[in-house]
Write a protein that holds these residues in place. Structure first.
Motif, short mmCIF file in Angstrom:
data_model
loop_
_atom_site.label_atom_id
_atom_site.label_comp_id
_atom_site.label_asym_id
_atom_site.label_seq_id
_atom_site.Cartn_x
_atom_site.Cartn_y
_atom_site.Cartn_z
N PRO A 108 9.75 -3.69 13.87
CA PRO A 108 9.02 -2.98 14.89
C PRO A 108 8.78 -1.44 14.64
O PRO A 108 9.55 -0.78 13.92
N VAL A 109 7.60 -0.93 15.15
CA VAL A 109 7.51 0.64 15.16
C VAL A 109 8.21 1.23 15.92
O VAL A 109 7.73 1.02 16.98
N PRO A 110 9.02 2.04 15.50
CA PRO A 110 9.59 3.03 16.72
C PRO A 110 8.45 4.32 17.19
O PRO A 110 7.58 4.73 16.46
N ILE A 111 8.43 4.36 18.44
CA ILE A 111 7.64 5.70 19.07
C ILE A 111 8.43 6.33 19.85
O ILE A 111 9.03 5.87 20.92
N GLU A 112 8.32 7.49 19.58
CA GLU A 112 9.12 8.49 20.60
C GLU A 112 8.27 9.05 21.64
O GLU A 112 7.09 9.39 21.49
N VAL A 143 4.98 11.32 21.49
CA VAL A 143 5.31 12.35 20.68
C VAL A 143 5.21 12.28 19.40
O VAL A 143 4.59 13.03 18.69
N GLU A 144 5.59 11.06 18.64
CA GLU A 144 5.45 10.41 17.40
C GLU A 144 5.42 9.06 17.20
O GLU A 144 6.29 8.50 18.25
N THR A 145 5.27 8.72 16.14
CA THR A 145 5.46 7.38 15.72
C THR A 145 6.08 7.17 14.51
O THR A 145 6.15 8.24 13.66
N GLY A 146 6.81 6.05 14.18
CA GLY A 146 7.42 5.78 13.10
C GLY A 146 6.45 5.24 11.82
O GLY A 146 7.20 4.51 11.13
N LEU A 147 5.17 5.43 12.05
CA LEU A 147 4.38 4.92 11.00
C LEU A 147 4.28 5.98 10.12
O LEU A 147 3.63 7.01 10.56
N PHE A 148 4.47 5.82 8.81
CA PHE A 148 4.32 7.03 7.81
C PHE A 148 3.29 6.31 6.77
O PHE A 148 3.87 5.65 5.88
N PRO A 149 1.91 6.59 7.00
CA PRO A 149 0.98 6.27 5.93
C PRO A 149 1.25 6.64 4.64
O PRO A 149 1.83 7.75 4.36
N ASN A 150 0.52 6.12 3.53
CA ASN A 150 1.14 6.17 2.44
C ASN A 150 0.56 7.78 1.77
O ASN A 150 1.11 8.29 0.77
N ASN A 151 -0.20 8.43 2.47
CA ASN A 151 -0.47 9.89 2.12
C ASN A 151 0.92 10.60 2.50
O ASN A 151 1.03 12.01 1.98
N LEU A 152 1.83 10.32 3.15
CA LEU A 152 3.09 10.78 3.35
C LEU A 152 4.23 10.56 2.50
O LEU A 152 5.58 10.69 2.55
N VAL A 153 3.85 9.57 1.52
CA VAL A 153 4.71 8.98 0.52
C VAL A 153 4.28 9.34 -0.98
O VAL A 153 3.18 9.22 -1.35
N ASP A 154 5.16 9.91 -1.55
CA ASP A 154 4.92 10.33 -3.10
C ASP A 154 5.62 8.95 -4.17
O ASP A 154 4.98 8.43 -5.02
N ASN A 170 0.73 -1.19 -0.06
CA ASN A 170 -0.09 0.13 0.26
C ASN A 170 0.83 1.34 -0.01
O ASN A 170 0.22 2.45 0.06
N LEU A 171 2.17 1.12 0.07
CA LEU A 171 3.16 2.19 0.11
C LEU A 171 2.81 2.84 1.68
O LEU A 171 3.40 4.00 1.67
N ASP A 172 2.52 2.17 2.49
CA ASP A 172 2.86 2.54 4.09
C ASP A 172 4.10 2.23 4.25
O ASP A 172 4.83 1.17 3.95
N ILE A 173 4.90 3.05 4.96
CA ILE A 173 6.16 2.67 5.58
C ILE A 173 6.54 2.93 6.91
O ILE A 173 5.74 3.33 7.59
N ILE A 174 7.72 2.41 7.36
CA ILE A 174 7.93 2.32 8.74
C ILE A 174 9.39 2.98 8.73
O ILE A 174 10.30 2.70 8.15
#
Length: 233
Positions: free
Chosen positions: A136-140, A205-216, A93-97
């Motif tokens: 694993p998904v990093p979480i700050e 603070v933030e997660t390392g999940l970058f949904p595909n709306n942040l991917v071109d 789906n072009l979701d990234i970690i």
């Protein structure tokens, strides 16, 4: 071989977007070993002159400084024309970690603020499934909430692990003075939903999940000098 593939994806990305990069006024640059090859090519071609460069970590800032290039952090940047970075996992789906380098907060800030987001990687980061599961998904997390956050994540069914430093005693400290929790899970079917759910926990603070709306675009190198381009555009 892997170092060669990192360099291959970096060079291909630069050639593919060379006109846009050359014309950009504000260039965002990420963190990691793959990105260093991209930086080396930019320097070799003299493409960082007369350009505002914004970085996602002090590590990248220091690397550029050693090469005589001034750089800014996201506090000095409300937008970027282009953002180029690596990744740790990408699904169909072009979701990234991202975030193995503990730079995920600035990385996501730059991804959100950029007009064009380009990621570079080798084939070992590609997951052909519709869900995320490989890394694993990093979480700050702010330090004084770390055990509260671990408890809440455990209740949600995850396996949170506080990331401990290898060259120092105690937890990894991010550029923002926070801790990193690595989230172990079975599958993440909806990256955007999980990202939003986790960020509702007080102290995250933030997660390392970058949904595909942040991917071109994602540029991936494979053995045999093969490069594939994945895109939402």
């Amino acid at each position: 071989m892997y170092e060669y593939l990192k360099k291959l994806s970096s060079i291909y990305a630069l050639r593919m977007f060379i006109d846009k990069i050359r014309d950009s006024k504000v260039l965002g640059i990420g963190t990691g070993s793959t990105v260093k090859y991209f930086i080396d090519e930019l320097i070799r071609l003299g493409m960082l002159k007369d350009k505002k460069v914004v970085v996602s970590s002090y590590a990248t800032h220091n690397y550029l400084y050693k090469h005589g290039i001034d750089a800014y952090t996201p506090i000095n940047c409300n937008y970027a024309d282009i953002y180029v970075d690596g990744l740790d996992e990408i699904n169909a789906n072009l979701d990234i970690i991202k975030g193995r380098g503990a730079a995920l907060l600035w990385e996501k800030q730059l991804a959100i603020r950029s007009k064009l987001r380009i990621y570079i990687a080798d084939y070992t980061k590609v997951n052909p499934e519709q869900y995320l599961y490989m890394k694993p998904v990093p979480i700050e997390v702010v330090p004084n909430a770390v055990y509260y956050v671990i408890e809440k994540l455990t209740i949600l069914g995850y396996k949170p692990v506080l990331r401990i430093g290898k060259m120092k005693d105690g937890p990894i400290i991010t550029d923002n003075g926070n801790f990193i929790i690595d989230l172990v899970y079975e599958k993440i079917q909806n990256a955007k939903q999980v990202d939003e759910e986790i960020k509702k926990i007080n102290g995250v603070v933030e997660t390392g999940l970058f949904p595909n709306n942040l991917v071109d675009y994602v540029i991936v190198s494979y053995p045999g000098n093969i490069v594939k381009v994945y895109s939402r555009r």
